[in-house]
Design a protein around this motif. Sequence first.
Motif: not given
Length: 389
Positions: A239-259
């Motif tokens: 979904s768009d939420f998955d895309d947003h989480a992936r982009e957020l984790a790639a852009r922000e070094p202190r954000v981890r998206w573990l799925g």
Amino acid sequence: MPQADHRSTTRSVAIIGTRGYPSYYGGFETAVRKLAPYLADRGWDVTVYGREGAVAPDDIDLDPRVRSVITRGIDTKSFSTLSYGFFSALDAMRRKPDLAIVMNVANGFILPLLAMRGIPTLVNVDGIEWERAKWGRIAKAVFKLGAHAAARWGSRLVYDSEEIARRWHAEFRRDGDFIPYGGDTRDPLPVEPGLTSREYALYVARFVPENSVAEFFDAAERLAVDTDVVIVGSSGYGSDFDDHARELAAREPRVRWLGHVSDDDRLHALWQHAGAYFHGHSVGGTNPALVQAMALGAPVIARDTVYNREVLGEAAVFTQPDAIAIAAAVRQVLTDTELQTALAEGAAERAVGVYTWDVVNALYENSLMNLAEARIDHRAEGHASAPLR
């Protein structure tokens, strides 16, 4: 702790409406992982219906006494529950167990089939599905029709919160049994590599709108300036939420998206060491993830809803679903160690006192025994196929 009056003897029960046993997908699956072996211990012949690829046949906790039956279905967001429930019901009609536990109000449509074979049903209606933002107009209508079918054909209903029970009494004039979810306490687990205990914010949820996903993602951007943020979850279908989480984790070094994390040890460790756990669920009753977080002593910040207040009592900081408010609440808890400790201890104490699997499993068996006794009474009166009330 409630206990059934006596052990069952040679009674059989089928569990319909989950992804199978053992599975780690969601709350229903967690409940079945706990309940099925418990019932087997108590002398029940247990069959759990499931889906191909959704069960873990090599799981170390697999109980060989629990029979797993895989049925076919249409594995899509809109038709999976209905289709798998239908084919499970057809197989159950052939096997004819003494009783059936049916999970999810969408399976209300299969209840007449089970009633036609004289199989009494204990139906866990879950939350108010027709109010969930993730469903479209047609899906919401289907859930509402399923609720009417459950109210008409369910022999005995189960509500996972007192507020859900109130809603069903008001809308469908059906009472039932209150059976929440349980949580596991754990010995101390190692902190996730790269994180520091009690110094990170945690979010665990399925990516659907009513879980405050977008609001937390916006809050995470604000927090990530100086705070580690861990996000666990996914939409399950992309979904768009998955895309947003992936982009957020790639852009922000202190954000981890573990799925999606199916490893209980890892997920429990994340809750156990979290400095602040945000629970953004807004629709539903007792949430199994919330109860588990409480049992592990996570300091909870929760979206302010009647359901979350029922479960948490005073053991949480409540906030509105707004990015600024969420970020402020998280910072408040992370920077106040006394508040952090009070929330953690209060949540754990409440979980151990109210939300344990020993209590939950015993309540399910009590409901099954009451249903079995009511069935005997109805047979004596010559009404074997009538829905039991």
